[in-house]
Design a protein around this motif. Structure first.
Motif, short mmCIF file in Angstrom:
data_model
loop_
_atom_site.label_atom_id
_atom_site.label_comp_id
_atom_site.label_asym_id
_atom_site.label_seq_id
_atom_site.Cartn_x
_atom_site.Cartn_y
_atom_site.Cartn_z
N VAL A 51 35.62 47.70 44.55
CA VAL A 51 35.97 48.74 43.59
C VAL A 51 35.28 50.03 44.02
O VAL A 51 34.14 50.03 44.44
CB VAL A 51 35.51 48.34 42.17
N GLY A 52 35.99 51.15 43.92
CA GLY A 52 35.41 52.43 44.30
C GLY A 52 35.25 52.60 45.80
O GLY A 52 34.38 53.33 46.26
N TRP A 53 36.11 51.92 46.57
CA TRP A 53 35.94 51.94 48.02
C TRP A 53 36.01 53.32 48.66
O TRP A 53 35.36 53.54 49.68
CB TRP A 53 36.89 50.97 48.70
N PRO A 54 36.73 54.31 48.12
CA PRO A 54 36.74 55.61 48.79
C PRO A 54 35.37 56.27 48.87
O PRO A 54 35.15 57.14 49.71
CB PRO A 54 37.71 56.44 47.95
N THR A 55 34.45 55.87 48.01
CA THR A 55 33.11 56.47 48.05
C THR A 55 32.04 55.45 48.42
O THR A 55 30.86 55.73 48.29
CB THR A 55 32.77 57.09 46.69
N SER A 56 32.45 54.28 48.89
CA SER A 56 31.47 53.23 49.19
C SER A 56 30.72 53.52 50.49
O SER A 56 31.17 54.29 51.33
CB SER A 56 32.16 51.87 49.28
N ASN A 57 29.59 52.87 50.62
CA ASN A 57 28.79 52.98 51.84
C ASN A 57 28.15 51.60 52.07
O ASN A 57 26.95 51.44 51.93
CB ASN A 57 27.72 54.07 51.71
N ILE A 58 28.96 50.63 52.42
CA ILE A 58 28.50 49.26 52.62
C ILE A 58 27.80 49.16 53.97
O ILE A 58 28.39 49.48 55.00
CB ILE A 58 29.67 48.26 52.57
N THR A 59 26.55 48.74 53.96
CA THR A 59 25.82 48.55 55.21
C THR A 59 25.31 47.12 55.36
O THR A 59 24.79 46.77 56.41
CB THR A 59 24.63 49.52 55.31
N ASP A 60 25.46 46.29 54.31
CA ASP A 60 25.05 44.89 54.40
C ASP A 60 26.00 44.13 55.31
O ASP A 60 27.17 44.50 55.45
CB ASP A 60 25.08 44.24 53.01
N PRO A 61 25.53 43.03 55.93
CA PRO A 61 26.42 42.22 56.77
C PRO A 61 27.64 41.74 55.98
O PRO A 61 27.53 41.38 54.81
CB PRO A 61 25.54 41.04 57.17
N GLN A 62 28.78 41.75 56.63
CA GLN A 62 30.04 41.33 56.02
C GLN A 62 30.71 40.32 56.96
O GLN A 62 31.60 40.66 57.74
CB GLN A 62 30.95 42.54 55.79
N PRO A 63 30.25 39.05 56.93
CA PRO A 63 30.74 38.06 57.89
C PRO A 63 32.26 37.89 57.86
O PRO A 63 32.85 37.76 56.80
CB PRO A 63 30.04 36.77 57.47
N GLY A 64 32.85 37.96 59.03
CA GLY A 64 34.29 37.77 59.16
C GLY A 64 35.14 38.97 58.79
O GLY A 64 36.36 38.93 58.93
N ALA A 65 34.54 40.05 58.32
CA ALA A 65 35.31 41.20 57.84
C ALA A 65 35.84 42.06 58.97
O ALA A 65 35.21 42.21 60.02
CB ALA A 65 34.44 42.06 56.92
N GLY A 66 36.99 42.65 58.71
CA GLY A 66 37.53 43.67 59.58
C GLY A 66 36.94 45.01 59.17
O GLY A 66 36.06 45.09 58.32
N ILE A 67 37.46 46.06 59.77
CA ILE A 67 36.92 47.39 59.47
C ILE A 67 38.06 48.33 59.09
O ILE A 67 39.13 48.31 59.70
CB ILE A 67 36.12 47.93 60.66
#
Length: 98
Positions: A51-67
């Motif tokens: 939720v709110g992805w346009p302003t997100s800043n995820i830096t934690d590991p995201q196993p298996g995720a694309g970009i």
């Protein structure tokens, strides 16, 4: 008997390349595995919609995720669908050098 050791999180395209795209000035979001939508890892391999992805800043590991790259108007976002690791690396490094 030895104490249990927690399994390490598997690296992902997001984990490997998000720092390069950030350095090139892009905003990035993880793309939940097997989907086309931004998602965030909740542990044990599960993802929920981000939720709110346009302003997100995820830096934690995201196993298996694309970009995904947040671009702005008129193009809002892009995800990179390629198994060619060199293509992603070349794109990120080209942007950094300009």
């Amino acid at each position: 008997m030895a104490d249990p050791v927690p399994a390490s999180l598997a690296a992902s395209v997001f984990d490997d390349y998000a720092p390069l795209y950030r350095a090139a000035g892009f905003r990035v979001v993880p793309i939940a595995p097997g989907t086309k939508y931004p998602g965030v890892h909740q542990g044990f391999g599960s993802y929920i919609a981000l939720v709110g992805w346009p302003t997100s800043n995820i830096t934690d590991p995201q196993p298996g995720a694309g970009i995904g790259l947040i671009c702005g108007e008129p193009l809002i976002a892009a995800d990179i669908d390629s198994e060619d690791v060199d293509l992603g690396r070349e794109s990120a490094l080209t942007q950094v050098s300009h």
